[in-house]
Design a protein around this motif. Structure first.
Motif, short mmCIF file in Angstrom:
data_model
loop_
_atom_site.label_atom_id
_atom_site.label_comp_id
_atom_site.label_asym_id
_atom_site.label_seq_id
_atom_site.Cartn_x
_atom_site.Cartn_y
_atom_site.Cartn_z
N PHE A 172 0.86 -1.18 0.00
CA PHE A 172 0.00 0.00 0.00
C PHE A 172 0.90 1.23 0.00
O PHE A 172 1.88 1.31 0.73
CB PHE A 172 -0.88 -0.03 1.25
CG PHE A 172 -1.82 1.13 1.42
CD1 PHE A 172 -2.75 1.45 0.45
CD2 PHE A 172 -1.80 1.88 2.58
CE1 PHE A 172 -3.64 2.50 0.62
CE2 PHE A 172 -2.68 2.94 2.77
CZ PHE A 172 -3.60 3.24 1.79
N GLY A 173 0.56 2.19 -0.84
CA GLY A 173 1.36 3.40 -0.96
C GLY A 173 2.32 3.34 -2.13
O GLY A 173 2.89 4.35 -2.53
N GLU A 174 2.49 2.15 -2.69
CA GLU A 174 3.36 1.98 -3.86
C GLU A 174 2.55 1.74 -5.13
O GLU A 174 3.10 1.40 -6.17
CB GLU A 174 4.32 0.81 -3.64
CG GLU A 174 5.26 1.01 -2.47
CD GLU A 174 6.11 -0.23 -2.18
OE1 GLU A 174 6.44 -0.96 -3.13
OE2 GLU A 174 6.42 -0.46 -0.99
N GLU A 175 1.23 1.90 -5.05
CA GLU A 175 0.36 1.66 -6.20
C GLU A 175 0.73 2.58 -7.36
O GLU A 175 1.13 3.72 -7.16
CB GLU A 175 -1.12 1.81 -5.83
CG GLU A 175 -1.52 3.15 -5.33
CD GLU A 175 -1.20 3.42 -3.88
OE1 GLU A 175 -1.21 4.60 -3.50
OE2 GLU A 175 -0.91 2.46 -3.11
N LYS A 176 0.58 2.04 -8.55
CA LYS A 176 0.85 2.83 -9.76
C LYS A 176 -0.36 3.73 -10.05
O LYS A 176 -0.20 4.89 -10.41
CB LYS A 176 1.10 1.87 -10.93
CG LYS A 176 1.53 2.53 -12.21
CD LYS A 176 1.85 1.48 -13.26
CE LYS A 176 2.10 2.14 -14.60
NZ LYS A 176 2.31 1.14 -15.65
N THR A 177 -1.55 3.17 -9.91
CA THR A 177 -2.79 3.93 -10.10
C THR A 177 -3.83 3.50 -9.06
O THR A 177 -3.69 2.45 -8.44
CB THR A 177 -3.40 3.70 -11.51
OG1 THR A 177 -3.74 2.33 -11.65
CG2 THR A 177 -2.43 4.12 -12.61
N TRP A 178 -4.84 4.32 -8.93
CA TRP A 178 -5.98 3.98 -8.08
C TRP A 178 -7.24 4.44 -8.79
O TRP A 178 -7.20 5.36 -9.61
CB TRP A 178 -5.87 4.64 -6.70
CG TRP A 178 -6.08 6.12 -6.73
CD1 TRP A 178 -5.17 7.07 -7.13
CD2 TRP A 178 -7.27 6.84 -6.40
NE1 TRP A 178 -5.73 8.33 -7.05
CE2 TRP A 178 -7.02 8.21 -6.60
CE3 TRP A 178 -8.54 6.45 -5.94
CZ2 TRP A 178 -7.96 9.20 -6.36
CZ3 TRP A 178 -9.48 7.43 -5.70
CH2 TRP A 178 -9.19 8.78 -5.90
N ALA A 179 -8.34 3.80 -8.49
CA ALA A 179 -9.63 4.19 -9.06
C ALA A 179 -10.72 3.90 -8.03
O ALA A 179 -10.76 2.81 -7.47
CB ALA A 179 -9.91 3.42 -10.35
N ALA A 180 -11.57 4.89 -7.81
CA ALA A 180 -12.71 4.72 -6.91
C ALA A 180 -13.97 4.79 -7.74
O ALA A 180 -14.20 5.77 -8.44
CB ALA A 180 -12.70 5.80 -5.84
N ASP A 181 -14.77 3.74 -7.68
CA ASP A 181 -16.04 3.71 -8.39
C ASP A 181 -17.13 4.05 -7.38
O ASP A 181 -17.46 3.22 -6.52
CB ASP A 181 -16.26 2.33 -9.00
CG ASP A 181 -17.51 2.25 -9.87
OD1 ASP A 181 -18.48 2.99 -9.60
OD2 ASP A 181 -17.51 1.43 -10.80
N LEU A 182 -17.67 5.25 -7.47
CA LEU A 182 -18.69 5.67 -6.52
C LEU A 182 -20.04 5.03 -6.78
O LEU A 182 -20.93 5.09 -5.92
CB LEU A 182 -18.80 7.20 -6.51
CG LEU A 182 -17.54 7.95 -6.08
CD1 LEU A 182 -17.83 9.46 -6.01
CD2 LEU A 182 -16.98 7.46 -4.77
N ASP A 183 -20.21 4.39 -7.94
CA ASP A 183 -21.46 3.66 -8.21
C ASP A 183 -21.47 2.32 -7.49
O ASP A 183 -22.50 1.90 -6.96
CB ASP A 183 -21.66 3.46 -9.71
CG ASP A 183 -21.93 4.76 -10.44
OD1 ASP A 183 -22.55 5.67 -9.85
OD2 ASP A 183 -21.51 4.88 -11.61
N THR A 184 -20.33 1.64 -7.48
CA THR A 184 -20.25 0.32 -6.84
C THR A 184 -19.68 0.39 -5.43
O THR A 184 -19.77 -0.58 -4.68
CB THR A 184 -19.38 -0.64 -7.68
OG1 THR A 184 -18.05 -0.13 -7.74
CG2 THR A 184 -19.95 -0.84 -9.06
N GLY A 185 -19.05 1.52 -5.08
CA GLY A 185 -18.45 1.65 -3.76
C GLY A 185 -17.19 0.83 -3.59
O GLY A 185 -16.91 0.32 -2.51
N VAL A 186 -16.41 0.72 -4.67
CA VAL A 186 -15.19 -0.08 -4.64
C VAL A 186 -13.99 0.78 -5.04
O VAL A 186 -14.07 1.57 -5.98
CB VAL A 186 -15.30 -1.30 -5.60
CG1 VAL A 186 -13.98 -2.05 -5.72
CG2 VAL A 186 -16.41 -2.23 -5.13
#
Length: 163
Positions: free
Chosen positions: A37-51
């Motif tokens: 954690f903290g070394e991720e290349k990208t992140w994505a938050a889907d507010l429709d699915t809550g993931v």
């Protein structure tokens, strides 16, 4: 008179905030050492699915359910709580609502004012308290333009890339 045991959320607010920050630091360190954690290349938050999904350079992904604490505006130095954020679906405001209830109980304007001027470090404190109140698994601060999304997350599932 009998002594009444207090639950952590009933502790002195300053002590609770300090413990929440310490607890979040321990959680973050554990996530960092186990799944980077903290070394991720990208992140994505889907507010429709809550993931929320973290993607790593080696193809590994980490997923978790999310709740939005709020957003910090880096331009004007304000924090907008998710419990009354127009961009956050109602279902993803539950953890922020716990923070508001705690703020009401302890008469803390920073937790009960919809939008407040503060530092990014203050926003981390709000997220740490929210994380602890919700018994969440950690906090992520995700940049999105000039905003920083503060997100609590639940149990993390890891999908390792095939060799």
């Amino acid at each position: 008179m009998k002594s009444k045991a207090t639950t952590p959320e009933h502790a002195n607010p300053a002590q609770y905030l300090e413990a929440a920050r310490e607890g979040l630091a321990l959680q973050t360190a554990a996530h960092s050492s186990t799944w980077h954690f903290g070394e991720e290349k990208t992140w994505a938050a889907d507010l429709d699915t809550g993931v929320i999904v973290f993607s790593f350079a080696d193809g590994t992904t980490a997923k978790a359910q999310l709740q939005v604490v709020g957003t910090y505006n880096t331009v004007d130095g304000t924090f907008l709580w998710a419990w009354d954020h127009p961009s956050v679906p109602e279902a993803l405001r539950r953890h922020a609502a716990l923070a508001k209830q705690w703020g009401e109980k302890h008469d803390l304007p920073a937790f009960i004012s919809r939008k407040i001027e503060c530092t990014e470090d203050d926003a981390w404190s709000y997220a740490a308290v929210t994380n602890r109140l919700a018994n969440a698994n950690g906090v992520y601060r995700g940049p999105a333009g000039t905003a920083l999304f503060f997100i609590t997350f639940g149990e993390v599932s890891i999908a390792r890339a095939e060799p």
